[in-house]
Design a protein around this motif. Structure first.
Motif, PDB file in Angstrom:
ATOM      1  N   SER A   2      33.376  35.937  54.137  1.00 38.37           N
ATOM      2  CA  SER A   2      34.605  36.199  54.884  1.00 38.37           C
ATOM      3  C   SER A   2      35.666  36.866  54.015  1.00 38.37           C
ATOM      4  CB  SER A   2      35.168  34.888  55.464  1.00 38.37           C
ATOM      5  OG  SER A   2      34.264  34.324  56.393  1.00 38.37           O
ATOM      6  N   MET A   3      35.392  37.000  52.734  1.00 36.62           N
ATOM      7  CA  MET A   3      36.324  37.665  51.823  1.00 36.62           C
ATOM      8  C   MET A   3      36.096  39.180  51.837  1.00 36.62           C
ATOM      9  SD  MET A   3      36.072  35.132  48.505  1.00 36.62           S
ATOM     10  CE  MET A   3      36.359  33.376  48.634  1.00 36.62           C
ATOM     11  N   PRO A  18      35.662  42.857  49.859  1.00 34.45           N
ATOM     12  CA  PRO A  18      35.005  43.206  48.590  1.00 34.45           C
ATOM     13  C   PRO A  18      35.924  43.071  47.386  1.00 34.45           C
ATOM     14  CG  PRO A  18      34.393  44.779  50.300  1.00 34.45           C
ATOM     15  CD  PRO A  18      35.448  43.896  50.887  1.00 34.45           C
ATOM     16  N   VAL A  19      37.207  43.397  47.574  1.00 39.98           N
ATOM     17  CA  VAL A  19      38.156  43.314  46.459  1.00 39.98           C
ATOM     18  C   VAL A  19      38.368  41.854  46.067  1.00 39.98           C
ATOM     19  CG1 VAL A  19      40.521  43.793  45.718  1.00 39.98           C
ATOM     20  CG2 VAL A  19      39.290  45.440  47.154  1.00 39.98           C
ATOM     21  N   GLU A  20      38.450  40.969  47.053  1.00 38.36           N
ATOM     22  CA  GLU A  20      38.657  39.549  46.771  1.00 38.36           C
ATOM     23  C   GLU A  20      37.444  38.947  46.071  1.00 38.36           C
ATOM     24  OE1 GLU A  20      41.595  38.541  50.574  1.00 38.36           O
ATOM     25  OE2 GLU A  20      39.424  38.294  50.728  1.00 38.36           O
ATOM     26  N   ARG A  21      36.248  39.395  46.418  1.00 36.65           N
ATOM     27  CA  ARG A  21      35.049  38.879  45.749  1.00 36.65           C
ATOM     28  C   ARG A  21      35.003  39.335  44.295  1.00 36.65           C
ATOM     29  NH1 ARG A  21      30.348  40.305  50.170  1.00 36.65           N
ATOM     30  NH2 ARG A  21      31.528  39.739  52.033  1.00 36.65           N
ATOM     31  N   GLN A  22      35.492  40.556  44.051  1.00 37.97           N
ATOM     32  CA  GLN A  22      35.493  41.071  42.678  1.00 37.97           C
ATOM     33  C   GLN A  22      36.562  40.393  41.830  1.00 37.97           C
ATOM     34  OE1 GLN A  22      33.371  43.372  41.211  1.00 37.97           O
ATOM     35  NE2 GLN A  22      32.175  43.188  43.101  1.00 37.97           N
ATOM     36  N   ASP A  23      37.691  40.086  42.439  1.00 35.16           N
ATOM     37  CA  ASP A  23      38.806  39.482  41.689  1.00 35.16           C
ATOM     38  C   ASP A  23      39.423  38.359  42.524  1.00 35.16           C
ATOM     39  OD1 ASP A  23      40.824  38.866  39.959  1.00 35.16           O
ATOM     40  OD2 ASP A  23      42.026  40.664  40.371  1.00 35.16           O
ATOM     41  N   PRO A  24      38.870  37.150  42.456  1.00 39.24           N
ATOM     42  CA  PRO A  24      39.380  36.037  43.264  1.00 39.24           C
ATOM     43  C   PRO A  24      40.796  35.601  42.898  1.00 39.24           C
ATOM     44  CG  PRO A  24      37.160  35.583  42.415  1.00 39.24           C
ATOM     45  CD  PRO A  24      37.669  36.778  41.694  1.00 39.24           C
ATOM     46  N   THR A  25      41.310  36.063  41.772  1.00 40.99           N
ATOM     47  CA  THR A  25      42.664  35.665  41.373  1.00 40.99           C
ATOM     48  C   THR A  25      43.720  36.180  42.342  1.00 40.99           C
ATOM     49  OG1 THR A  25      42.868  37.607  39.934  1.00 40.99           O
ATOM     50  CG2 THR A  25      42.039  35.570  38.938  1.00 40.99           C
ATOM     51  N   ILE A  69      43.589  35.972  45.517  1.00 42.03           N
ATOM     52  CA  ILE A  69      43.560  35.206  46.766  1.00 42.03           C
ATOM     53  C   ILE A  69      44.748  34.246  46.800  1.00 42.03           C
ATOM     54  CG2 ILE A  69      42.232  33.591  48.180  1.00 42.03           C
ATOM     55  CD1 ILE A  69      39.695  34.738  47.023  1.00 42.03           C
ATOM     56  N   ASN A  70      45.756  34.596  47.580  1.00 38.03           N
ATOM     57  CA  ASN A  70      46.958  33.763  47.709  1.00 38.03           C
ATOM     58  C   ASN A  70      46.900  32.956  49.005  1.00 38.03           C
ATOM     59  OD1 ASN A  70      47.424  35.672  49.691  1.00 38.03           O
ATOM     60  ND2 ASN A  70      48.906  36.845  48.451  1.00 38.03           N
ATOM     61  N   GLY A  71      48.032  32.358  49.376  1.00 39.59           N
ATOM     62  CA  GLY A  71      48.062  31.497  50.547  1.00 39.59           C
ATOM     63  C   GLY A  71      47.665  32.197  51.834  1.00 39.59           C
ATOM     64  N   SER A  72      48.208  33.391  52.068  1.00 33.47           N
ATOM     65  CA  SER A  72      47.897  34.104  53.314  1.00 33.47           C
ATOM     66  C   SER A  72      46.437  34.549  53.343  1.00 33.47           C
ATOM     67  CB  SER A  72      48.825  35.312  53.464  1.00 33.47           C
ATOM     68  OG  SER A  72      48.653  36.219  52.374  1.00 33.47           O
TER      69      SER A  72
END
Length: 412
Positions: free
Chosen positions: A282-283, A285-292, A294-297
């Motif tokens: 559900s993430m 591609p950018v979030e999977r590469q750099d999970p840092t 990932i904020n509240g929203s």
């Protein structure tokens, strides 16, 4: 020819054996000669389709048709269609009876099989010995196949069957999937009975699932600086590879000593792996590469897309960072994470954390008697530091041993 009681798993085993032979370059043919049990013919057809092997089923079954004629005609059919191995699935009964034995003996005489395999349910315990003796006397068999070894039974009946009948145990079935089947290894069964695990089988399954190239690629990513090249995409790929090896409970059961926590292993929820995969998928591609990032929203959006709570997304990301850090430290030869500089644990100078600065000593008292007491206490502390600090380890620079940050959270 497969023989055994009803419910021993003969039909499913026929498909497993067919796939096992096909993988070795043979062209097997499954024969539906069990015309008594309801839907036995349909079941064999489904199993054969899943295994990717041919099936010969001229009769509908459910009490219709002559099983001896079907078995006999299958040999000529196999020659015509160029099949080099014929596997005949025969009917069983809930218990030993004369009709079943006679039918099995007639099929044996009609096809003259090279091998008769007696299929026995490993769950029935020592009663398997009585059944084996009855089949040995009534039909005869050349080898034994143990089914349902993935249950609570450890297969101790195998020793009794081998001793009483003198026939070898040739194959073992230990799961519902078609791949959960292999040649029988006595030493591994002994380890299973003694709760010493089955690491060889675990390694073989891993070798079938993971390629050397992929393993080396993942190792290099983990060996990079802080393992930052290892992403959630890589984690998802590894998780899916592990799932291909079988259930998590089954894999854990192959480890030594796991019999002591069998209840906990059996209660593992395999769906947790699917939930984790759903969160990652559900993430973006950018979030999977750099999970840092990932904020509240973003967590709220991912949670909604995967059908879980926001806390589940937060926990997954945190656990991923901790696991990546641990695996990276181990891949770099750093030993146990959070224990740098401890002899024998692999920590090196380049990875030693900075020690906190020493706190300033207490001001000396103006009272001569109290000042003398302070000097004696300081001398005692220096002597203790010279002998060795916490955990019996030498002191470094006269400083007291500092618990690593990873352990402090457990100390309240």
């Amino acid at each position: 020819m497969l023989a055994g009681l009803q419910g021993a798993g003969k039909t499913t085993l026929a498909g497993k054996l067919g796939k096992w032979l096909k993988d070795q370059g043979h062209s097997p043919l499954l024969v539906a000669a069990d015309l008594q049990r309801p839907n036995a013919v349909n079941q064999l057809g489904v199993v054969a389709e899943r295994a990717g092997v041919a099936v010969y089923a001229p009769e509908p079954g459910n009490g219709v048709g002559d099983p001896v004629k079907v078995a006999k005609d299958s040999i000529e059919h196999a020659r015509t269609k160029v099949h080099d191995i014929v596997i005949v699935d025969t009917a069983g009964r809930l218990g030993i009876d004369q009709e079943m034995m006679q039918q099995a003996a007639d099929i044996r005489d009609a096809v003259s099989p090279d091998e008769i395999l007696f299929v026995v349910d490993a769950m029935i315990g020592q009663d398997a010995v009585n059944t084996a003796e009855a089949f040995s006397a009534g039909v005869g068999f050349d080898g034994v196949v143990l089914s349902k070894l993935d249950g609570d039974a450890r297969g101790g009946a195998a020793l009794s069957i081998r001793q009483i009948t003198g026939k070898p145990i040739m194959f073992a079935s230990n799961g519902e999937k078609l791949d959960d089947f292999d040649a029988f290894h006595p030493d591994r069964m002994a380890s299973r009975i003694l709760d010493l695990g089955d690491l060889l089988t675990l390694i073989e399954q891993a070798e079938k699932t993971f390629s050397q190239e992929e393993a080396a690629k993942m190792a290099s990513k983990l060996a990079s600086k802080k393992g930052q090249d290892f992403t959630l995409d890589d984690f998802l790929a590894q998780m899916e590879q592990v799932r291909k090896m079988g259930s998590i409970s089954k894999l854990l059961g192959m480890l030594p000593g796991m019999g002591q926590i069998k209840d906990q292993i059996n209660n593992l929820d395999e769906r947790d792996v699917d939930r984790t995969a759903a969160i990652i998928k559900s993430m973006t591609p950018v979030e999977r590469q750099d999970p840092t990032i990932i904020n509240g929203s973003r967590r709220a959006r991912i949670a909604k897309g995967s059908g879980v709570d926001v806390s589940a997304v937060k926990n997954l990301v945190e656990r991923f960072f901790e696991a990546r850090k641990m695996m990276s430290r181990m891949a770099q030869g750093g030993g146990m994470p959070g224990m740098p500089g401890i002899p024998g644990m692999g920590g090196g100078p380049g990875r030693t954390k900075k020690q906190p600065k020493k706190a300033k000593g207490k001001q000396r008292s103006g009272n001569p008697m109290k000042r003398k007491q302070q000097e004696q206490e300081e001398a005692a502390r220096r002597a203790a530091a010279a002998e060795g600090g916490a955990f019996g380890l030498p002191q470094q620079g006269g400083q007291e041993f500092e618990l690593p940050d990873e352990f402090k959270k457990f100390m309240g």
